[in-house]
Motif scaffolding. Structure first.
Motif, PDB file in Angstrom:
ATOM      1  N   ILE A  71      -2.408  -5.329   0.373  1.00 12.38           N
ATOM      2  CA  ILE A  71      -1.076  -5.414   0.974  1.00 12.38           C
ATOM      3  C   ILE A  71      -0.859  -4.217   1.890  1.00 12.38           C
ATOM      4  CG2 ILE A  71       1.399  -5.494   0.525  1.00 12.38           C
ATOM      5  CD1 ILE A  71       0.731  -6.646  -2.250  1.00 12.38           C
ATOM      6  N   GLU A  72      -0.489  -4.492   3.149  1.00 15.40           N
ATOM      7  CA  GLU A  72      -0.156  -3.457   4.121  1.00 15.40           C
ATOM      8  C   GLU A  72       1.266  -3.715   4.604  1.00 15.40           C
ATOM      9  OE1 GLU A  72      -3.123  -3.615   7.128  1.00 15.40           O
ATOM     10  OE2 GLU A  72      -4.793  -3.331   5.739  1.00 15.40           O
ATOM     11  N   TRP A  73       2.185  -2.862   4.189  1.00  6.76           N
ATOM     12  CA  TRP A  73       3.604  -3.129   4.445  1.00  6.76           C
ATOM     13  C   TRP A  73       4.297  -1.867   4.923  1.00  6.76           C
ATOM     14  CZ3 TRP A  73       4.463  -8.046   4.653  1.00  6.76           C
ATOM     15  CH2 TRP A  73       5.774  -8.539   4.716  1.00  6.76           C
ATOM     16  N   VAL A  74       5.255  -2.016   5.820  1.00  8.88           N
ATOM     17  CA  VAL A  74       5.931  -0.859   6.409  1.00  8.88           C
ATOM     18  C   VAL A  74       7.118  -0.426   5.562  1.00  8.88           C
ATOM     19  CG1 VAL A  74       7.108   0.036   8.441  1.00  8.88           C
ATOM     20  CG2 VAL A  74       5.171  -1.509   8.716  1.00  8.88           C
ATOM     21  N   CYS A 148      -5.577  -9.955 -11.684  1.00  6.84           N
ATOM     22  CA  CYS A 148      -5.956  -9.333 -10.416  1.00  6.84           C
ATOM     23  C   CYS A 148      -7.053  -8.303 -10.677  1.00  6.84           C
ATOM     24  CB  CYS A 148      -4.743  -8.661  -9.773  1.00  6.84           C
ATOM     25  SG  CYS A 148      -5.085  -7.922  -8.161  1.00  6.84           S
ATOM     26  N   GLU A 149      -8.185  -8.478 -10.011  1.00  8.11           N
ATOM     27  CA  GLU A 149      -9.277  -7.528 -10.179  1.00  8.11           C
ATOM     28  C   GLU A 149      -8.982  -6.206  -9.464  1.00  8.11           C
ATOM     29  OE1 GLU A 149     -11.910  -7.760 -12.077  1.00  8.11           O
ATOM     30  OE2 GLU A 149     -11.363  -9.773 -12.774  1.00  8.11           O
ATOM     31  N   GLU A 150      -8.529  -6.288  -8.213  1.00  4.69           N
ATOM     32  CA  GLU A 150      -8.235  -5.075  -7.452  1.00  4.69           C
ATOM     33  C   GLU A 150      -6.994  -5.289  -6.591  1.00  4.69           C
ATOM     34  OE1 GLU A 150     -10.304  -1.934  -4.285  1.00  4.69           O
ATOM     35  OE2 GLU A 150     -11.492  -3.509  -5.222  1.00  4.69           O
ATOM     36  N   LEU A 151      -6.041  -4.371  -6.707  1.00  5.03           N
ATOM     37  CA  LEU A 151      -4.819  -4.397  -5.909  1.00  5.03           C
ATOM     38  C   LEU A 151      -4.772  -3.137  -5.065  1.00  5.03           C
ATOM     39  CD1 LEU A 151      -1.976  -5.453  -5.142  1.00  5.03           C
ATOM     40  CD2 LEU A 151      -1.104  -4.247  -7.167  1.00  5.03           C
ATOM     41  N   GLU A 152      -4.803  -3.314  -3.743  1.00  6.83           N
ATOM     42  CA  GLU A 152      -4.727  -2.182  -2.818  1.00  6.83           C
ATOM     43  C   GLU A 152      -3.455  -2.300  -1.994  1.00  6.83           C
ATOM     44  OE1 GLU A 152      -7.246  -0.064   0.826  1.00  6.83           O
ATOM     45  OE2 GLU A 152      -8.161  -1.636  -0.395  1.00  6.83           O
ATOM     46  N   ILE A 153      -2.649  -1.242  -1.995  1.00  4.84           N
ATOM     47  CA  ILE A 153      -1.370  -1.262  -1.285  1.00  4.84           C
ATOM     48  C   ILE A 153      -1.263  -0.033  -0.401  1.00  4.84           C
ATOM     49  CG2 ILE A 153       1.143  -1.253  -1.514  1.00  4.84           C
ATOM     50  CD1 ILE A 153       0.838  -2.595  -4.210  1.00  4.84           C
ATOM     51  N   ASP A 154      -0.985  -0.249   0.889  1.00  4.05           N
ATOM     52  CA  ASP A 154      -0.716   0.819   1.848  1.00  4.05           C
ATOM     53  C   ASP A 154       0.683   0.590   2.395  1.00  4.05           C
ATOM     54  OD1 ASP A 154      -3.319   1.965   1.683  1.00  4.05           O
ATOM     55  OD2 ASP A 154      -4.071   0.331   2.934  1.00  4.05           O
ATOM     56  N   THR A 155       1.522   1.593   2.285  1.00  5.64           N
ATOM     57  CA  THR A 155       2.901   1.421   2.726  1.00  5.64           C
ATOM     58  C   THR A 155       3.462   2.725   3.264  1.00  5.64           C
ATOM     59  OG1 THR A 155       5.126   0.768   2.027  1.00  5.64           O
ATOM     60  CG2 THR A 155       3.752   1.863   0.390  1.00  5.64           C
ATOM     61  N   ALA A 156       4.483   2.614   4.109  1.00 13.34           N
ATOM     62  CA  ALA A 156       5.151   3.794   4.644  1.00 13.34           C
ATOM     63  C   ALA A 156       6.411   4.118   3.848  1.00 13.34           C
ATOM     64  CB  ALA A 156       5.498   3.589   6.117  1.00 13.34           C
TER      65      ALA A 156
END
Length: 233
Positions: A71-74, A148-156
């Motif tokens: 997930i890539e969210w602002v 879920c095996e892997e959850l990656e989250i990038d957020t501002a």
């Protein structure tokens, strides 16, 4: 207060501001605001409803095809939780006031990537302002027995809420916004945040927590194997 103590406080405050600025700009430039999809194998259309002046978009995947979430969210709110009536993974966004910021969903192998929008978002300076058009909510509903095996989250600057989930590994990178895990079972939790507080309730095996100015509040249902925490203020 002594003069030396005052000087130390001022110096640490300057360092904190610089670290937060570097994290926001670095995160924005390299991971969220200027990243496109390449080599994705499955790109279903995202259905949208603009009848009320704001977008309500969604896409859907077979649960057996997805093992990992990226997930890539602002900004806005991110919710991840099971739905007892669901037999698919459903991704929904709401709140966008500009169609050019419609979310994009892609599946590559067993990984589902959800991006805030297709095009890059340019910020002119450190004075970043997340206006209404950049403030959207994301909801992901999964079957109750899905793991879920892997959850990656990038957020501002998004708030994250995860409920009743079993996740093998979580990797989170963010500048601000709170993170809340409620009744979750997580094997490995890796979190890097500048100023976003974290609350965890559930079962955890290992924790790596790095923060500039944030707290980690936990109610463990077990005794974790390892807790590694680094903070500045």
């Amino acid at each position: 207060m002594s003069k030396n103590a005052l000087i130390r406080i001022i110096l640490w405050s300057i360092v904190l501001v610089l670290l937060i600025g570097i994290l926001v700009v670095g995160l924005g430039a390299s991971r969220i605001f200027d990243r496109g999809f390449r080599g994705d194998s499955d790109a279903p259309s995202v259905s949208s409803d603009w009848s009320n002046g704001e977008a309500t978009s969604s896409c859907e995947y077979a649960a057996e095809d997805i093992r990992n979430l990226n997930i890539e969210w602002v900004s806005g709110e991110i919710i991840l939780q099971p739905d007892d009536t669901a037999d698919t993974i459903r991704v929904m966004e709401s709140g966008s006031s500009d169609s050019k910021y419609q979310m994009v969903c892609r599946r590559s192998g067993s990984t589902l990537t959800v991006q805030f929008c297709k095009d890059s978002i340019d910020f002119p300076s450190f004075g970043i302002s997340l206006g209404a058009e950049l403030n959207k909510d994301l909801t992901i509903l999964v079957p109750s027995d899905w793991i879920c095996e892997e959850l990656e989250i990038d957020t501002a600057a998004a708030d994250l809420q995860i409920r009743d989930m079993t996740i093998r590994e979580v990797d989170f990178d963010g500048a601000s916004g709170t993170c809340e895990f409620v009744n979750c079972t997580v094997d490995n939790l890796n979190m890097d945040t500048a100023s976003g507080d974290v609350r965890f309730q559930g079962t955890l095996r290992t924790l790596d927590f790095d923060a500039a100015s944030a707290s980690f509040i936990a109610e463990f249902q077990n005794t974790p194997d390892r807790l590694d925490m680094d903070g500045m203020s």
